[in-house]
Design an enzyme around this catalytic site. Sequence first.
Site, PDB file in Angstrom:
ATOM      1  N   VAL A  42       5.329   8.686   9.010  1.00 38.58           N
ATOM      2  CA  VAL A  42       5.924   7.731   9.969  1.00 38.58           C
ATOM      3  C   VAL A  42       7.431   7.684   9.746  1.00 38.58           C
ATOM      4  CG1 VAL A  42       6.157   5.284  10.485  1.00 38.58           C
ATOM      5  CG2 VAL A  42       3.913   6.324  10.492  1.00 38.58           C
ATOM      6  N   LYS A  75      21.755  -4.636   2.322  1.00 39.48           N
ATOM      7  CA  LYS A  75      21.248  -5.598   3.312  1.00 39.48           C
ATOM      8  C   LYS A  75      21.330  -6.988   2.694  1.00 39.48           C
ATOM      9  CE  LYS A  75      16.766  -7.114   5.110  1.00 39.48           C
ATOM     10  NZ  LYS A  75      15.326  -6.815   5.160  1.00 39.48           N
TER      11      LYS A  75
HETATM   12  C1  LIG Z   1       7.917   1.034  13.721  1.00 41.25           C
HETATM   13  C2  LIG Z   1       7.903   0.883  12.228  1.00 41.25           C
HETATM   14  C3  LIG Z   1       9.001   0.375  11.576  1.00 41.25           C
HETATM   15  C4  LIG Z   1       8.990   0.209  10.192  1.00 41.25           C
HETATM   16  N1  LIG Z   1      10.060  -0.347   9.578  1.00 41.25           N
HETATM   17  C5  LIG Z   1       9.990  -0.618   8.267  1.00 41.25           C
HETATM   18  C6  LIG Z   1      11.061  -1.241   7.597  1.00 41.25           C
HETATM   19  O1  LIG Z   1      12.119  -1.504   8.161  1.00 41.25           O
HETATM   20  N2  LIG Z   1      10.911  -1.525   6.290  1.00 41.25           N
HETATM   21  C7  LIG Z   1       9.779  -1.227   5.604  1.00 41.25           C
HETATM   22  O2  LIG Z   1       9.693  -1.548   4.426  1.00 41.25           O
HETATM   23  N3  LIG Z   1       8.774  -0.597   6.199  1.00 41.25           N
HETATM   24  C8  LIG Z   1       8.849  -0.298   7.513  1.00 41.25           C
HETATM   25  N4  LIG Z   1       7.814   0.335   8.110  1.00 41.25           N
HETATM   26  C9  LIG Z   1       6.679   0.743   7.301  1.00 41.25           C
HETATM   27  C10 LIG Z   1       6.958   2.045   6.652  1.00 41.25           C
HETATM   28  O3  LIG Z   1       7.317   3.011   7.600  1.00 41.25           O
HETATM   29  C11 LIG Z   1       5.729   2.515   5.930  1.00 41.25           C
HETATM   30  O4  LIG Z   1       5.257   1.475   5.148  1.00 41.25           O
HETATM   31  C12 LIG Z   1       6.058   3.647   5.044  1.00 41.25           C
HETATM   32  O5  LIG Z   1       6.695   4.658   5.764  1.00 41.25           O
HETATM   33  C13 LIG Z   1       4.840   4.169   4.374  1.00 41.25           C
HETATM   34  O6  LIG Z   1       4.110   4.978   5.170  1.00 41.25           O
HETATM   35  P1  LIG Z   1       2.924   5.745   4.510  1.00 41.25           P
HETATM   36  O7  LIG Z   1       3.456   6.618   3.434  1.00 41.25           O
HETATM   37  O8  LIG Z   1       1.844   4.806   4.202  1.00 41.25           O
HETATM   38  O9  LIG Z   1       2.388   6.638   5.741  1.00 41.25           O
HETATM   39  P2  LIG Z   1       3.057   7.858   6.500  1.00 41.25           P
HETATM   40  O10 LIG Z   1       4.508   7.813   6.492  1.00 41.25           O
HETATM   41  O11 LIG Z   1       2.371   7.905   7.831  1.00 41.25           O
HETATM   42  O12 LIG Z   1       2.611   9.125   5.657  1.00 41.25           O
HETATM   43  C14 LIG Z   1       1.312   9.651   5.743  1.00 41.25           C
HETATM   44  C15 LIG Z   1       1.225  10.935   4.949  1.00 41.25           C
HETATM   45  O13 LIG Z   1      -0.114  11.347   4.907  1.00 41.25           O
HETATM   46  C16 LIG Z   1      -0.184  12.722   5.198  1.00 41.25           C
HETATM   47  N5  LIG Z   1      -1.499  13.006   5.767  1.00 41.25           N
HETATM   48  C17 LIG Z   1      -2.141  12.394   6.797  1.00 41.25           C
HETATM   49  N6  LIG Z   1      -3.333  12.961   7.008  1.00 41.25           N
HETATM   50  C18 LIG Z   1      -3.468  13.948   6.073  1.00 41.25           C
HETATM   51  C19 LIG Z   1      -4.467  14.912   5.779  1.00 41.25           C
HETATM   52  N7  LIG Z   1      -5.610  14.973   6.461  1.00 41.25           N
HETATM   53  N8  LIG Z   1      -4.244  15.775   4.767  1.00 41.25           N
HETATM   54  C20 LIG Z   1      -3.099  15.742   4.045  1.00 41.25           C
HETATM   55  N9  LIG Z   1      -2.130  14.840   4.280  1.00 41.25           N
HETATM   56  C21 LIG Z   1      -2.312  13.975   5.289  1.00 41.25           C
HETATM   57  C22 LIG Z   1       0.962  12.979   6.150  1.00 41.25           C
HETATM   58  O14 LIG Z   1       1.340  14.332   6.154  1.00 41.25           O
HETATM   59  C23 LIG Z   1       2.031  12.085   5.520  1.00 41.25           C
HETATM   60  O15 LIG Z   1       2.654  12.786   4.462  1.00 41.25           O
HETATM   61  C24 LIG Z   1       7.830   0.567   9.470  1.00 41.25           C
HETATM   62  C25 LIG Z   1       6.742   1.117  10.131  1.00 41.25           C
HETATM   63  C26 LIG Z   1       6.752   1.272  11.496  1.00 41.25           C
HETATM   64  C27 LIG Z   1       5.552   1.841  12.162  1.00 41.25           C
HETATM   65  N1  LIG Z   2      11.175 -11.773  -3.104  1.00 38.96           N
HETATM   66  C1  LIG Z   2      11.815 -11.385  -1.889  1.00 38.96           C
HETATM   67  C2  LIG Z   2      11.789 -12.534  -0.973  1.00 38.96           C
HETATM   68  C3  LIG Z   2      13.001 -12.922  -0.239  1.00 38.96           C
HETATM   69  C4  LIG Z   2      13.876 -13.865  -0.610  1.00 38.96           C
HETATM   70  N2  LIG Z   2      14.872 -13.967   0.322  1.00 38.96           N
HETATM   71  C5  LIG Z   2      14.641 -13.069   1.292  1.00 38.96           C
HETATM   72  C6  LIG Z   2      15.372 -12.748   2.397  1.00 38.96           C
HETATM   73  C7  LIG Z   2      14.887 -11.763   3.218  1.00 38.96           C
HETATM   74 CL1  LIG Z   2      15.817 -11.367   4.587  1.00 38.96          CL
HETATM   75  C8  LIG Z   2      13.678 -11.095   2.940  1.00 38.96           C
HETATM   76  C9  LIG Z   2      12.957 -11.410   1.807  1.00 38.96           C
HETATM   77  C10 LIG Z   2      13.451 -12.402   0.985  1.00 38.96           C
HETATM   78  C11 LIG Z   2      13.176 -10.769  -2.234  1.00 38.96           C
HETATM   79  O1  LIG Z   2      13.919 -11.316  -3.014  1.00 38.96           O
HETATM   80  O2  LIG Z   2      13.455  -9.734  -1.691  1.00 38.96           O
END
Ligand SMILES: Cc1cc2nc3c(=O)[nH]c(=O)nc-3n(C[C@H](O)[C@H](O)[C@H](O)COP(=O)(O)OP(=O)(O)OC[C@H]3O[C@@H](n4cnc5c(N)ncnc54)[C@H](O)[C@@H]3O)c2cc1C
Ligand SMILES: N[C@@H](Cc1c[nH]c2cc(Cl)ccc12)C(=O)O
Length: 516
Positions: A42, A75
């Site tokens: 993702v 941030k």
């Molecule tokens: C729109 C959006 C915005 C986000 N924004 C934030 C943010 O600002 N801050 C934040 O902390 N989190 C955010 N997240 C969450 C964050 O993107 C995910 O938590 C993080 O990327 C972890 O993803 P993952 O590793 O679980 O899955 P993925 O990134 O989907 O990885 C999955 C992996 O599994 C592998 N895989 C899948 N099927 C198979 C298979 N059959 N065989 C082998 N490999 C396979 C793929 O190749 C890939 O390597 C966001 C998510 C979304 C959807």
């Molecule tokens: N333990 C978290 C919780 C937190 C405390 N203040 C903020 C502010 C925002 Cl924007 C997100 C998360 C948090 C941390 O310290 O990150």
Amino acid sequence: MLNRVVIVGGGTAGWMTASYFKAAFGERIDITLVESGSVGAVGVGEATFSDIRHFFEFLGLKEKDWMPACNATYKLAVRFENWRQPGHYFYHPFEQMRSVNGFPLTDWWLKNGPTDRFDKDCFVMASVIDAGLSPRHRDGTLIDQAFDEDGNEMQGLTMSEHQGKTQFPYAYQFEAALLAKYLTRYSVERGVKHIVDDVTKVELDERGWISAVKTAEHGDITGDVYIDCTGFRGVLINQALEEPFISYQDTLPNDSAVALQVPMDMERRGIRPCTTATAQDAGWIWTIPLTGRVGTGYVYAKDYLSPEDAERTLREFVGPAAADVEANHIKMRIGRTRNSWVKNCVAIGLSSGFVEPLESTGIFFIHHAIEQLAKNFPGEDWNPAHRDLYNNAIAHVMDGVREFLVLHYVAAKRSDTQYWRDTKTRAIPDSLAERIEKWKVQLPDSESIFPYYHGLPAYSYMCILLGMGGIDLAPSPALALSDPSAALQEFELIREKTERLVKVLPKAYDYFTQLG
Ligand SMILES: Cc1cc2nc3c(=O)[nH]c(=O)nc-3n(C[C@H](O)[C@H](O)[C@H](O)COP(=O)(O)OP(=O)(O)OC[C@H]3O[C@@H](n4cnc5c(N)ncnc54)[C@H](O)[C@@H]3O)c2cc1C
Ligand SMILES: N[C@@H](Cc1c[nH]c2cc(Cl)ccc12)C(=O)O
């Protein structure tokens, strides 16, 4: 001794898990990570909690090691725009709430606030962010001298043990794909076996436990513990082990996102050191400044808006810089797998659960899960108590964050479209409804918020309630009987401190160029 770990998935979750376990257990643990060469990650995870610094510390990484490699920025808050009414904004900053005579300063603010901006009156950060400044002085010292960065009294604590003791003044924003790449190198150098291949089948033994994962070209991979980091697919936990997924969609309807990575001249634009969430007709748009680009995306509910209209709105919002950038449409699975640990499989990351990225909790969930698994790692007897402790901790974190996010929508004053009107009539978790009634007469404290660790302190709830403006809040009646002079003095101290800092802190952009 169980020590053979197989991780399936090489997104942020897979590589964070591999690197942390290597840092924790070194040569005593044997880790194989298999990731598909064809299924992408993702990779939009970009903003974090401040707690993630404990993850980097645990790995022995300094900011100057990893930040430039991941285009990372600081941030200092989430900035909410237009959630109350057009033109209005407020911050949810990384800054502990001060107390005066046993009442949070926000309570005094409700009674005697010097201006109509609770965030500027109660926190130093709001004005620092408005001025686009770095939370570190040019010589690297922190904005908040009270925070002992090098002190080791916090080292070795998990996030939940750490909560409430201090508040670090900033988190990070970075390119998740670059972090995964950075951690790949870190892990492989420390002995993690890396296989690029598709897992085509998950073999189960007669008890239904995983006995091997079959790959297209590398045969069977076997281990003691299998970690499912396959993202929304949940290849091991949901598909093979058939553990059900509990949807949060009834209370959090946003199920879609469209994202753009927009290259920008950040020197000209400057860096506003925070994540911005700008309310839209059917959801909200995130804006995350990185060192060479801005990450942005519209999170919306398909029931209210089509993907085409979401993309058009996002492109209009960003302007001409987005013209040649390809949009990434993402379907989000909102909720959590009922039990993240089932038999010998533990799901971490999107396969375990996800809520919309409104407070950037995705990477926090991963970090928390890794810490809890390291703590509850099973012994040969597979004592189910470890599994149960782990599953409870994960469920609590996700359910608690869900309440916090639902509060954003319930408390937002905005009601100009059907989407926003529906946020006031949709069902909300019962416990949240009860809590809100209490918060109307006494601002949230650690006794009146979701009762289990979920990463968010009471002051975060105060910020959302005070900033969103749709729920009437009253100061404690006791304040009418109290002398306000100490609180007024505290407001004045914050004003003076802010004025001083705004004169001396470097611009966020300048600080990063110095760091790189
Ligand atoms: C729109 C959006 C915005 C986000 N924004 C934030 C943010 O600002 N801050 C934040 O902390 N989190 C955010 N997240 C969450 C964050 O993107 C995910 O938590 C993080 O990327 C972890 O993803 P993952 O590793 O679980 O899955 P993925 O990134 O989907 O990885 C999955 C992996 O599994 C592998 N895989 C899948 N099927 C198979 C298979 N059959 N065989 C082998 N490999 C396979 C793929 O190749 C890939 O390597 C966001 C998510 C979304 C959807
Ligand atoms: N333990 C978290 C919780 C937190 C405390 N203040 C903020 C502010 C925002 Cl924007 C997100 C998360 C948090 C941390 O310290 O990150």
